[in-house]
Design a protein around this motif. Sequence first.
Motif, short mmCIF file in Angstrom:
data_model
loop_
_atom_site.label_atom_id
_atom_site.label_comp_id
_atom_site.label_asym_id
_atom_site.label_seq_id
_atom_site.Cartn_x
_atom_site.Cartn_y
_atom_site.Cartn_z
N HIS A 121 0.81 -1.22 0.00
CA HIS A 121 0.00 0.00 0.00
C HIS A 121 0.84 1.27 0.00
O HIS A 121 0.30 2.38 0.09
N GLU A 122 2.17 1.10 -0.09
CA GLU A 122 3.12 2.22 -0.13
C GLU A 122 2.98 3.15 1.07
O GLU A 122 3.01 4.37 0.95
N TYR A 123 2.82 2.55 2.25
CA TYR A 123 2.79 3.30 3.49
C TYR A 123 4.19 3.32 4.08
O TYR A 123 4.96 2.39 3.91
N THR A 124 4.50 4.38 4.81
CA THR A 124 5.76 4.44 5.54
C THR A 124 5.49 3.86 6.91
O THR A 124 4.89 4.51 7.76
N CYS A 125 5.86 2.63 7.11
CA CYS A 125 5.63 1.98 8.40
C CYS A 125 6.97 1.79 9.10
O CYS A 125 7.97 1.51 8.46
N THR A 126 6.97 1.96 10.38
CA THR A 126 8.18 1.75 11.16
C THR A 126 7.89 0.71 12.22
O THR A 126 6.77 0.56 12.68
N GLY A 127 8.92 0.00 12.60
CA GLY A 127 8.78 -1.00 13.64
C GLY A 127 8.89 -0.39 15.02
O GLY A 127 8.99 0.82 15.19
N GLU A 128 8.89 -1.23 16.00
CA GLU A 128 9.05 -0.79 17.38
C GLU A 128 10.47 -0.28 17.59
O GLU A 128 11.40 -0.72 16.93
N PRO A 129 10.67 0.68 18.50
CA PRO A 129 12.03 1.16 18.78
C PRO A 129 12.92 0.00 19.23
O PRO A 129 12.44 -0.93 19.87
N THR A 130 14.19 0.08 18.89
CA THR A 130 15.11 -0.99 19.25
C THR A 130 15.63 -0.85 20.68
O THR A 130 16.12 -1.80 21.23
N SER A 131 15.54 0.35 21.24
CA SER A 131 15.96 0.52 22.63
C SER A 131 15.15 1.64 23.26
O SER A 131 14.57 2.47 22.57
N THR A 132 15.13 1.65 24.55
CA THR A 132 14.40 2.68 25.28
C THR A 132 15.28 3.91 25.43
O THR A 132 16.44 3.79 25.83
N PRO A 133 14.77 5.11 25.11
CA PRO A 133 15.59 6.31 25.30
C PRO A 133 15.93 6.52 26.77
O PRO A 133 15.17 6.11 27.65
N SER A 134 17.05 7.16 27.02
CA SER A 134 17.42 7.43 28.40
C SER A 134 16.49 8.50 28.98
O SER A 134 15.92 9.30 28.25
N ALA A 135 16.38 8.52 30.28
CA ALA A 135 15.48 9.45 30.96
C ALA A 135 16.00 10.88 30.92
O ALA A 135 15.25 11.82 31.01
N ARG A 136 17.33 11.04 30.80
CA ARG A 136 17.92 12.38 30.78
C ARG A 136 19.20 12.35 29.94
O ARG A 136 19.73 11.29 29.64
N PRO A 137 19.72 13.53 29.60
CA PRO A 137 20.96 13.58 28.81
C PRO A 137 22.14 12.98 29.55
O PRO A 137 22.10 12.83 30.78
N SER A 138 23.18 12.66 28.82
CA SER A 138 24.39 12.12 29.45
C SER A 138 24.98 13.15 30.40
O SER A 138 24.75 14.35 30.29
N ALA A 139 25.81 12.68 31.33
CA ALA A 139 26.34 13.53 32.40
C ALA A 139 27.32 14.59 31.90
O ALA A 139 27.37 15.68 32.45
N SER A 140 28.13 14.29 30.88
CA SER A 140 29.13 15.26 30.45
C SER A 140 29.24 15.29 28.93
O SER A 140 28.96 14.31 28.27
N PRO A 141 29.68 16.43 28.40
CA PRO A 141 29.87 16.52 26.95
C PRO A 141 31.11 15.75 26.50
O PRO A 141 31.92 15.35 27.33
N THR A 142 31.25 15.58 25.21
CA THR A 142 32.44 14.90 24.69
C THR A 142 33.66 15.80 24.92
O THR A 142 33.54 17.02 24.99
#
Length: 100
Positions: free
Chosen positions: A48-69
């Motif tokens: 049907h030429e729909y853009t379908c995506t699957g389930e996310p592969t991992s759960t996003p973190s609750a907050r940003p990382s502790a320090s920048p690169t």
Amino acid sequence: GKAVYAYPDILRGINRCLEDADYPDFMTIPNNAEEYLFESIEACCREHEYTCTGEPTSTPSARPSASPTSEPTGVPKTAATSMALGDALLPETASRDEGA
């Protein structure tokens, strides 16, 4: 009960496929089954030429990382574009300065 199939969500007018046994009965009519009922959501979306995506592969973190690169990660595309535009203007500016 009915068999589970993937099918387009046409009754709601949404361009997506569902996968369960709640598809409308008209989809099981032999001529309709080939168009509406599929073994997988991917096959339904492809047909049907729909853009379908699957389930996310991992759960996003609750907050940003502790320090920048510790090192820069590269020039953002917008900065590179700005630099290129700025470079294109430099020769014009230089020629104006030379004539003064």
